[in-house]
Scaffold this motif. Sequence first.
Motif, PDB file in Angstrom:
ATOM      1  N   GLN A  92      58.068  34.012  68.749  1.00  0.00           N
ATOM      2  CA  GLN A  92      58.088  32.942  67.740  1.00  0.00           C
ATOM      3  C   GLN A  92      59.444  32.252  67.746  1.00  0.00           C
ATOM      4  OE1 GLN A  92      57.655  34.358  63.754  1.00  0.00           O
ATOM      5  NE2 GLN A  92      58.545  36.345  64.227  1.00  0.00           N
ATOM      6  N   PHE A  93      59.583  31.249  66.897  1.00  0.00           N
ATOM      7  CA  PHE A  93      60.804  30.425  66.862  1.00  0.00           C
ATOM      8  C   PHE A  93      61.164  29.937  68.255  1.00  0.00           C
ATOM      9  CE2 PHE A  93      61.454  33.681  63.433  1.00  0.00           C
ATOM     10  CZ  PHE A  93      61.042  32.850  62.402  1.00  0.00           C
ATOM     11  N   ASN A  94      60.195  29.350  68.923  1.00  0.00           N
ATOM     12  CA  ASN A  94      60.399  28.859  70.274  1.00  0.00           C
ATOM     13  C   ASN A  94      61.092  27.507  70.333  1.00  0.00           C
ATOM     14  OD1 ASN A  94      59.198  30.273  72.683  1.00  0.00           O
ATOM     15  ND2 ASN A  94      57.604  30.610  71.155  1.00  0.00           N
ATOM     16  N   LEU A  95      61.010  26.772  69.215  1.00  0.00           N
ATOM     17  CA  LEU A  95      61.391  25.362  69.296  1.00  0.00           C
ATOM     18  C   LEU A  95      62.787  25.124  68.727  1.00  0.00           C
ATOM     19  CD1 LEU A  95      57.972  23.848  68.207  1.00  0.00           C
ATOM     20  CD2 LEU A  95      58.752  24.505  70.486  1.00  0.00           C
ATOM     21  N   ILE A  96      63.441  24.089  69.280  1.00  0.00           N
ATOM     22  CA  ILE A  96      64.733  23.671  68.738  1.00  0.00           C
ATOM     23  C   ILE A  96      64.423  22.849  67.493  1.00  0.00           C
ATOM     24  CG2 ILE A  96      66.835  22.363  69.203  1.00  0.00           C
ATOM     25  CD1 ILE A  96      66.775  24.452  71.246  1.00  0.00           C
ATOM     26  N   PRO A  97      64.848  23.325  66.322  1.00  0.00           N
ATOM     27  CA  PRO A  97      64.364  22.726  65.068  1.00  0.00           C
ATOM     28  C   PRO A  97      64.748  21.261  64.877  1.00  0.00           C
ATOM     29  CG  PRO A  97      66.113  24.321  64.652  1.00  0.00           C
ATOM     30  CD  PRO A  97      65.741  24.460  66.085  1.00  0.00           C
ATOM     31  N   TYR A  98      65.860  20.839  65.463  1.00  0.00           N
ATOM     32  CA  TYR A  98      66.325  19.477  65.185  1.00  0.00           C
ATOM     33  C   TYR A  98      65.850  18.463  66.229  1.00  0.00           C
ATOM     34  CZ  TYR A  98      69.919  21.399  68.256  1.00  0.00           C
ATOM     35  OH  TYR A  98      70.561  22.022  69.271  1.00  0.00           O
ATOM     36  N   LEU A  99      65.062  18.941  67.194  1.00  0.00           N
ATOM     37  CA  LEU A  99      64.506  17.988  68.162  1.00  0.00           C
ATOM     38  C   LEU A  99      63.043  17.731  67.809  1.00  0.00           C
ATOM     39  CD1 LEU A  99      65.977  19.305  71.561  1.00  0.00           C
ATOM     40  CD2 LEU A  99      66.816  17.437  70.129  1.00  0.00           C
ATOM     41  N   SER A 100      62.532  16.557  68.212  1.00  0.00           N
ATOM     42  CA  SER A 100      61.140  16.225  67.931  1.00  0.00           C
ATOM     43  C   SER A 100      60.225  17.045  68.843  1.00  0.00           C
ATOM     44  CB  SER A 100      60.909  14.736  68.182  1.00  0.00           C
ATOM     45  OG  SER A 100      61.041  14.473  69.570  1.00  0.00           O
ATOM     46  N   ASP A 103      60.707  15.758  72.339  1.00  0.00           N
ATOM     47  CA  ASP A 103      61.972  16.169  72.952  1.00  0.00           C
ATOM     48  C   ASP A 103      61.940  17.646  73.325  1.00  0.00           C
ATOM     49  OD1 ASP A 103      63.222  13.760  73.006  1.00  0.00           O
ATOM     50  OD2 ASP A 103      64.171  13.989  71.037  1.00  0.00           O
ATOM     51  N   LEU A 107      62.280  19.087  77.268  1.00  0.00           N
ATOM     52  CA  LEU A 107      63.567  19.740  77.563  1.00  0.00           C
ATOM     53  C   LEU A 107      63.692  20.244  79.005  1.00  0.00           C
ATOM     54  CD1 LEU A 107      64.836  21.870  74.540  1.00  0.00           C
ATOM     55  CD2 LEU A 107      66.019  20.041  75.724  1.00  0.00           C
TER      56      LEU A 107
ATOM     57  N   HIS B   6      73.150  14.476  74.101  1.00  0.00           N
ATOM     58  CA  HIS B   6      72.052  14.165  73.192  1.00  0.00           C
ATOM     59  C   HIS B   6      71.756  15.361  72.294  1.00  0.00           C
ATOM     60  CE1 HIS B   6      67.564  13.807  72.442  1.00  0.00           C
ATOM     61  NE2 HIS B   6      68.093  12.821  71.761  1.00  0.00           N
ATOM     62  N   ILE B   7      71.683  16.536  72.916  1.00  0.00           N
ATOM     63  CA  ILE B   7      71.408  17.748  72.140  1.00  0.00           C
ATOM     64  C   ILE B   7      72.541  18.012  71.157  1.00  0.00           C
ATOM     65  CG2 ILE B   7      71.147  20.257  72.303  1.00  0.00           C
ATOM     66  CD1 ILE B   7      69.745  19.798  74.985  1.00  0.00           C
ATOM     67  N   ARG B  10      72.228  15.635  68.223  1.00  0.00           N
ATOM     68  CA  ARG B  10      71.128  15.968  67.307  1.00  0.00           C
ATOM     69  C   ARG B  10      71.445  17.236  66.525  1.00  0.00           C
ATOM     70  NH1 ARG B  10      66.347  13.194  68.149  1.00  0.00           N
ATOM     71  NH2 ARG B  10      65.849  14.219  66.195  1.00  0.00           N
ATOM     72  N   SER B  11      72.054  18.194  67.223  1.00  0.00           N
ATOM     73  CA  SER B  11      72.403  19.450  66.569  1.00  0.00           C
ATOM     74  C   SER B  11      73.432  19.214  65.466  1.00  0.00           C
ATOM     75  CB  SER B  11      72.947  20.425  67.612  1.00  0.00           C
ATOM     76  OG  SER B  11      73.404  21.590  66.993  1.00  0.00           O
ATOM     77  N   ASN B  14      71.902  17.699  62.532  1.00  0.00           N
ATOM     78  CA  ASN B  14      71.143  18.707  61.798  1.00  0.00           C
ATOM     79  C   ASN B  14      72.025  19.476  60.825  1.00  0.00           C
ATOM     80  OD1 ASN B  14      68.682  20.130  61.345  1.00  0.00           O
ATOM     81  ND2 ASN B  14      69.532  21.862  62.472  1.00  0.00           N
ATOM     82  N   ARG B 319      69.731  31.591  68.067  1.00  0.00           N
ATOM     83  CA  ARG B 319      68.369  31.393  68.559  1.00  0.00           C
ATOM     84  C   ARG B 319      68.301  30.136  69.436  1.00  0.00           C
ATOM     85  NH1 ARG B 319      64.502  34.153  70.183  1.00  0.00           N
ATOM     86  NH2 ARG B 319      63.064  32.610  70.997  1.00  0.00           N
ATOM     87  N   GLU B 320      68.935  29.076  68.913  1.00  0.00           N
ATOM     88  CA  GLU B 320      68.994  27.803  69.620  1.00  0.00           C
ATOM     89  C   GLU B 320      69.613  27.975  71.013  1.00  0.00           C
ATOM     90  OE1 GLU B 320      71.135  25.109  67.093  1.00  0.00           O
ATOM     91  OE2 GLU B 320      71.928  23.992  68.781  1.00  0.00           O
ATOM     92  N   ILE B 323      67.181  29.817  73.363  1.00  0.00           N
ATOM     93  CA  ILE B 323      66.111  28.948  73.855  1.00  0.00           C
ATOM     94  C   ILE B 323      66.636  28.057  74.976  1.00  0.00           C
ATOM     95  CG2 ILE B 323      64.574  27.043  73.246  1.00  0.00           C
ATOM     96  CD1 ILE B 323      64.567  28.200  70.361  1.00  0.00           C
ATOM     97  N   ILE B 327      65.458  27.838  78.947  1.00  0.00           N
ATOM     98  CA  ILE B 327      64.971  26.614  79.564  1.00  0.00           C
ATOM     99  C   ILE B 327      65.786  26.259  80.804  1.00  0.00           C
ATOM    100  CG2 ILE B 327      64.861  24.118  79.154  1.00  0.00           C
ATOM    101  CD1 ILE B 327      63.892  24.934  76.313  1.00  0.00           C
ATOM    102  N   ILE B 420      65.984  36.804  65.872  1.00  0.00           N
ATOM    103  CA  ILE B 420      66.368  36.374  64.524  1.00  0.00           C
ATOM    104  C   ILE B 420      65.111  35.955  63.788  1.00  0.00           C
ATOM    105  CG2 ILE B 420      67.553  34.621  63.182  1.00  0.00           C
ATOM    106  CD1 ILE B 420      69.768  34.707  65.302  1.00  0.00           C
TER     107      ILE B 420
END
Lengths: 235, 420
Positions: A92-100, A103, A107, B6-7, B10-11, B14, B319-320, B323, B327, B420
Motif C-alpha cells: 500500500q501507499f504506492n503513490l506519491i501523494p503530491y503528484l496527480s 504524473d 513516473l 518538477h518532483i 511539487r514536493s 506539498n 515512503r516517498e 517509491i 521506480i 510506514i
Amino acid sequence: MALAIEIRDVRFRYPGAAADCLDIELLQVEAGARVFLYGPSGSGKSTLLSLVGGVIPVQQGTLNLLGKNLTHMRPAKCDRLRADHIGFIFQQFNLIPYLSVMDNVLLPCRFSSRRQQQALAGGGTLLKTARRLLSHLQLEKSEHIPVTQLSVGQQQRVAAARALIGKPEIVIADEPTSALDADRQSAFLDLLLQECAEANTALIFVSHNRQLAAQFHHEIALPSINKAVPIEDVI
Amino acid sequence: MNHLLHIALRSAWNRRLTLGLTLVAITLSVAMLIGVERLRYEAHRGFSLSISGTDLVVGARTSPVQLILYAVFRIGEATSNIGWKSFQDIADNPLVAWAVPISLGDSHHGFPVMGTTPDYFEHFQYSDSRRLSFVKGQPFRDVFDVVLGMEVASQLGYVIGDRIVLSHGMGEIGLLAHDDKPFIVSGILAPTGTPVDRTLHISLEGITAIHLNWVGGVPMHGFTIPGEHVRKFDLTPKDVTAALVGMKSRAAVFKVQRQINEYKGEPLLAVMPGVALEQLWQVVGVAEKTLLAVTSMVVFVGLSGLAAVLLASLNERRREMAILRAIGARRRDIFLLIVSESLLVTLGGIVLGIILLSAASSALAPWVQANYGIALQPALVSVAEFKLLVGVLVVGLLAGLLPGYRAYKMSLMDGLMSRI
C-alpha cells in the motif's frame, strides 16, 4: 526459454548481523512467466526483492537479471536496469501523494528513456498510452481525482498502471492485494494477470495467501528455498 | 534532471506551510542583509561627499584628519587660527576661483556656531554637487542675523524671526552667554545629511561683534557695547579658523596646495577633503562593518532554520523516497532532490528579499532623504551586493547538504521496503 531472473548460490547478510538472512541455491523465473512466490514475513522476502531490484548489492553468488549479472555492477547501473526493466507494486501507499494520477503513472517514463520509448511505441502520446492502461484497469474516471482521495483499490490499480507502463520485462508485486477485501482481491489479480499477459511481462506475485496461487504457472515457497531460514521459524 | 526539478517543486508545494515560513525568514534576512549593505554604501558615499566642490580645506598647521574634523564636522577645536592677511593672500591667488572663510568657537545648546560670508551658501556643495537651499528665509544680511541648519531648527523648534542667544565656547553647561547681543533667525536650510544640519551660520562680522568687549575669553568687567552700537566699529576679523577654497582649474590643486603649505607668513596646512575623509572613514566605518557582520549572522540563522526544516521533513518523506527508488531513482537523485529543494527555497528567498527591499526603499526613500539626507538610489543589484547574494546561495546549498546526505543514507538503509 530465456530467463528473466536467475539466482545461483546467492547469500546475503546485513552489515553487523550475526547470520545470513538469505541463502538461495537456485531460483529461476522464465521470461513472461507467472510466478507465485509464497513469502510469509521473516522468510527474507524483502531482502530478495531488494536484491533483484538492484537496490542492495549482491555480496556473494550470481544474480542474473535478463542475462545481466548484477554482482559487482555499479549501483547507478543497477538503478538504470531497475528503471528500464522492472515495475514494482507494493502492499500500500504506492503513490506519491503530491503528484496527480497521470504524473504518478508516467513516473517510470521520466526515469527511463527506454520505458518512455516503449510507451510511445504503440503510437500516439504518453498521455494516450497511460489513459489506455488506466481504462483497462477501470480507472478512466479517476484521472483527475487527487491521489489522496482514491480508494485503496483504486490506488493499487494506479500503481499497477505505473508498474506496467512502457512494458517492462518484469513486474514484482509485493502483497498488492493484502489491503483489499476478498472480492476486490480477485478482481485486481485478474486485471493484473491480463495486462501482464498482454505485454508478455513476467509477473512475480508475492503473497502469504496461498489461495491466490491457483492462477499462476509456478508456485515457489521462499521458506523452502531460503536455507538461511530454519523451517520451524516459519508457519 | 528536469523531472527531478518538477518532483522537487511539487514536493515543496506539498509542504508549503513549513517551507513558506522558512522562506519568509530567509526573505526577511536577505532583505535586511542587502538593506544594510545599501545603507552602508550610501552612508559611506554620503560621508565621502559631506563636502564636495571644495578643492582644498585650509587651516593652521595640524594633522589633515584633525583639520577635516573641525572644519567639516565641527568636532574638536582648532589649536590656532589663520590670520586674516593669510586668508586674503589665498583668496587673491590667481589660480583660486573662490575662498570662503569660516570661524568657529561659539555654540548654541551644543550646536556649533560658524561665522562665514554669504559666499558660503553659494559655494558650499555636498553629495553630488548639491548646493545648499533654504526651506524658509534667506542668508544673513544684518550683523545679528543667523541661518539655522535643519536639525537645529527642528530640535529647538525655531522659526524665522526668533531671537536666540549664543554661548562662548563649545559644550552645553557652564558657558558664558553672549546675552547682550541676541541674534534673529533669518533663514533655515534644507536638510543635507551633513554637519551643515547641525550648524548655526552667522556672518564673520557677527562673530567679531559679539567678542568686541571680550578679552582673553571673558567679557571685560563693567564694559558693554550695546548691539545697536557695534556697527560703528570696524568689524573686519583679525583671524579665521579655516577656509574652503575652490580652484579655477582642478589641475591647479596640487600647485596651490604646495604654495599654501609653504606659505611664508605663518604655518598653514591645505588638504584635499576627499583624501582626508577617506582616512577618517577607516575609523568610523567599523560600525557599519559590524552591522553587516550581524546581519550576515541573521541570514545564517535563517538558513540553519531551512536545514532544520528539511531534516525534520525527511522522516515523513521516507515512503516517498522508497517509491522513487523503486521506480528507478538513483541514490544521487535522492540527494539532489533534497539539495535542489534547499536551493529553490534559498533562491526564492533571495528574489523575494530583493523585491521586498526595492519596494520598501522606494517607499521610504523620500523620508530617508528628508530625515537623514541619505539618497537611496532605486538601483538593481550592485557588484558588492551580488557577491553577498552568491554567498547566501552557497550557504543555502551547504544547508541542503546535510539533509541530502541523510536522505541518501536513509534510502540506502530502507531499500525498497520502507514500512510506514
